[in-house]
Design a protein around this motif. Sequence first.
Motif, PDB file in Angstrom:
ATOM      1  N   TYR A   1       0.822  -1.212   0.000  1.00  0.00           N
ATOM      2  CA  TYR A   1       0.000   0.000   0.000  1.00  0.00           C
ATOM      3  C   TYR A   1       0.857   1.263   0.000  1.00  0.00           C
ATOM      4  O   TYR A   1       0.355   2.346  -0.275  1.00  0.00           O
ATOM      5  CB  TYR A   1      -0.928  -0.022   1.212  1.00  0.00           C
ATOM      6  CG  TYR A   1      -1.985   1.059   1.225  1.00  0.00           C
ATOM      7  CD1 TYR A   1      -2.922   1.157   0.192  1.00  0.00           C
ATOM      8  CD2 TYR A   1      -2.062   1.969   2.265  1.00  0.00           C
ATOM      9  CE1 TYR A   1      -3.897   2.145   0.206  1.00  0.00           C
ATOM     10  CE2 TYR A   1      -3.034   2.959   2.289  1.00  0.00           C
ATOM     11  CZ  TYR A   1      -3.947   3.035   1.254  1.00  0.00           C
ATOM     12  OH  TYR A   1      -4.916   4.022   1.268  1.00  0.00           O
TER      13      TYR A   1
ATOM     14  N   VAL B   1       3.616   2.997  -5.225  1.00  0.00           N
ATOM     15  CA  VAL B   1       2.854   3.408  -6.413  1.00  0.00           C
ATOM     16  C   VAL B   1       3.656   2.970  -7.630  1.00  0.00           C
ATOM     17  O   VAL B   1       4.693   3.558  -7.954  1.00  0.00           O
ATOM     18  CB  VAL B   1       2.631   4.929  -6.444  1.00  0.00           C
ATOM     19  CG1 VAL B   1       1.870   5.332  -7.712  1.00  0.00           C
ATOM     20  CG2 VAL B   1       1.880   5.383  -5.200  1.00  0.00           C
TER      21      VAL B   1
ATOM     22  N   ARG C   1      -5.363  11.129  -6.919  1.00  0.00           N
ATOM     23  CA  ARG C   1      -5.591   9.814  -6.318  1.00  0.00           C
ATOM     24  C   ARG C   1      -4.581   8.841  -6.911  1.00  0.00           C
ATOM     25  O   ARG C   1      -4.543   8.650  -8.135  1.00  0.00           O
ATOM     26  CB  ARG C   1      -7.019   9.333  -6.583  1.00  0.00           C
ATOM     27  CG  ARG C   1      -8.059  10.099  -5.793  1.00  0.00           C
ATOM     28  CD  ARG C   1      -9.466   9.771  -6.283  1.00  0.00           C
ATOM     29  NE  ARG C   1      -9.780   8.362  -6.148  1.00  0.00           N
ATOM     30  CZ  ARG C   1     -10.328   7.817  -5.049  1.00  0.00           C
ATOM     31  NH1 ARG C   1     -10.606   8.584  -4.011  1.00  0.00           N
ATOM     32  NH2 ARG C   1     -10.608   6.543  -4.994  1.00  0.00           N
ATOM     33  N   LEU C   2      -3.771   8.251  -6.061  1.00  0.00           N
ATOM     34  CA  LEU C   2      -2.719   7.346  -6.496  1.00  0.00           C
ATOM     35  C   LEU C   2      -3.145   5.906  -6.237  1.00  0.00           C
ATOM     36  O   LEU C   2      -3.547   5.562  -5.127  1.00  0.00           O
ATOM     37  CB  LEU C   2      -1.422   7.645  -5.744  1.00  0.00           C
ATOM     38  CG  LEU C   2      -0.926   9.097  -5.785  1.00  0.00           C
ATOM     39  CD1 LEU C   2       0.337   9.244  -4.933  1.00  0.00           C
ATOM     40  CD2 LEU C   2      -0.668   9.541  -7.213  1.00  0.00           C
ATOM     41  N   THR C   3      -3.050   5.064  -7.257  1.00  0.00           N
ATOM     42  CA  THR C   3      -3.362   3.650  -7.096  1.00  0.00           C
ATOM     43  C   THR C   3      -2.101   2.904  -6.703  1.00  0.00           C
ATOM     44  O   THR C   3      -1.071   3.003  -7.365  1.00  0.00           O
ATOM     45  CB  THR C   3      -3.930   3.067  -8.398  1.00  0.00           C
ATOM     46  OG1 THR C   3      -5.128   3.775  -8.748  1.00  0.00           O
ATOM     47  CG2 THR C   3      -4.273   1.596  -8.223  1.00  0.00           C
ATOM     48  N   THR C   4      -2.178   2.169  -5.620  1.00  0.00           N
ATOM     49  CA  THR C   4      -1.005   1.507  -5.062  1.00  0.00           C
ATOM     50  C   THR C   4      -0.877   0.071  -5.569  1.00  0.00           C
ATOM     51  O   THR C   4      -1.799  -0.487  -6.174  1.00  0.00           O
ATOM     52  CB  THR C   4      -1.086   1.474  -3.532  1.00  0.00           C
ATOM     53  OG1 THR C   4      -2.116   0.559  -3.129  1.00  0.00           O
ATOM     54  CG2 THR C   4      -1.383   2.864  -2.970  1.00  0.00           C
TER      55      THR C   4
ATOM     56  N   THR D   1      -6.223   3.007  -2.944  1.00  0.00           N
ATOM     57  CA  THR D   1      -5.799   4.333  -3.390  1.00  0.00           C
ATOM     58  C   THR D   1      -5.382   5.211  -2.211  1.00  0.00           C
ATOM     59  O   THR D   1      -5.774   4.990  -1.072  1.00  0.00           O
ATOM     60  CB  THR D   1      -6.928   5.047  -4.160  1.00  0.00           C
ATOM     61  OG1 THR D   1      -8.071   5.181  -3.314  1.00  0.00           O
ATOM     62  CG2 THR D   1      -7.290   4.282  -5.416  1.00  0.00           C
TER      63      THR D   1
ATOM     64  N   THR E   1      -4.958   9.507  -1.466  1.00  0.00           N
ATOM     65  CA  THR E   1      -5.280  10.834  -1.985  1.00  0.00           C
ATOM     66  C   THR E   1      -4.263  11.851  -1.475  1.00  0.00           C
ATOM     67  O   THR E   1      -3.945  11.879  -0.289  1.00  0.00           O
ATOM     68  CB  THR E   1      -6.693  11.273  -1.568  1.00  0.00           C
ATOM     69  OG1 THR E   1      -7.634  10.306  -2.025  1.00  0.00           O
ATOM     70  CG2 THR E   1      -7.045  12.636  -2.172  1.00  0.00           C
TER      71      THR E   1
ATOM     72  N   GLN F   1      -7.007   4.796   3.838  1.00  0.00           N
ATOM     73  CA  GLN F   1      -8.348   4.221   3.958  1.00  0.00           C
ATOM     74  C   GLN F   1      -8.845   4.115   5.397  1.00  0.00           C
ATOM     75  O   GLN F   1      -9.941   3.621   5.639  1.00  0.00           O
ATOM     76  CB  GLN F   1      -8.356   2.835   3.307  1.00  0.00           C
ATOM     77  CG  GLN F   1      -8.010   2.842   1.831  1.00  0.00           C
ATOM     78  CD  GLN F   1      -8.919   3.748   1.028  1.00  0.00           C
ATOM     79  OE1 GLN F   1     -10.144   3.632   1.132  1.00  0.00           O
ATOM     80  NE2 GLN F   1      -8.367   4.636   0.238  1.00  0.00           N
TER      81      GLN F   1
END
Length: 211
Positions: free
Chosen positions: A129, A132, A149-152, A157, A159, A175
């Motif tokens: 997590y 990236v 928003r970065l997707t790991t 994600t 922010t 989260q």
Amino acid sequence: MKIRRTLAASVAALAVAGAAVAAAPAAVAAPGTTSLASVLAADGDTFDRNWYDFDVLDQAVAAVLAAKPDSPVAVLADGTVPLTAFLPNDRAFQVLAYDLTHRWYHSEAKVLAAVAGVGVDTVEQVLLYHVVPGATIDSRTALASNGARLTTAQGGTITVTVWSRFFKLVQLRDQDRTDLDPFLVASKLDLNKGNLQIAHGISLVLRPADL
């Protein structure tokens, strides 16, 4: 006269060509392939009394790979794969250990043991997590990315909230909606700069779920 005109035109053309070459930008060096695993191991593989380096993180990565050699966490050791990682320091893991056990541990080894108590699979997901994949995000880019928003690598994600570009106040929202979110540590930005893998220190451990 014709010869003079031809010679003058040739000299002028060469001058223009020379100016164009001089004005052309220098070739940009290709990014290096030093891995972030090398950065984490730079100060040795033992615990110490410095709570603001990355010994617990380094040992957590090693523990996951020892138990699961094929874990995606191994990407941190492959410097040919571009990625950005957010690195919690030892103090950040100390806070996480307290949240998990309600005990304040005074050694990095005990902090790691407390965190490892949640199980290797959970530790693996927490580590992923913080990664990236596919993007080398330096601090300059991060400071211009308010709301991104970065997707790991874990699939969740993060922010980005930029509170101040001047003071480099950047917060990452995870989260866990009921706990504090970490900030980038201004003195630990752009670690491994110039390479495909880059990292930034953060003040707390990012949480892929609500604890």
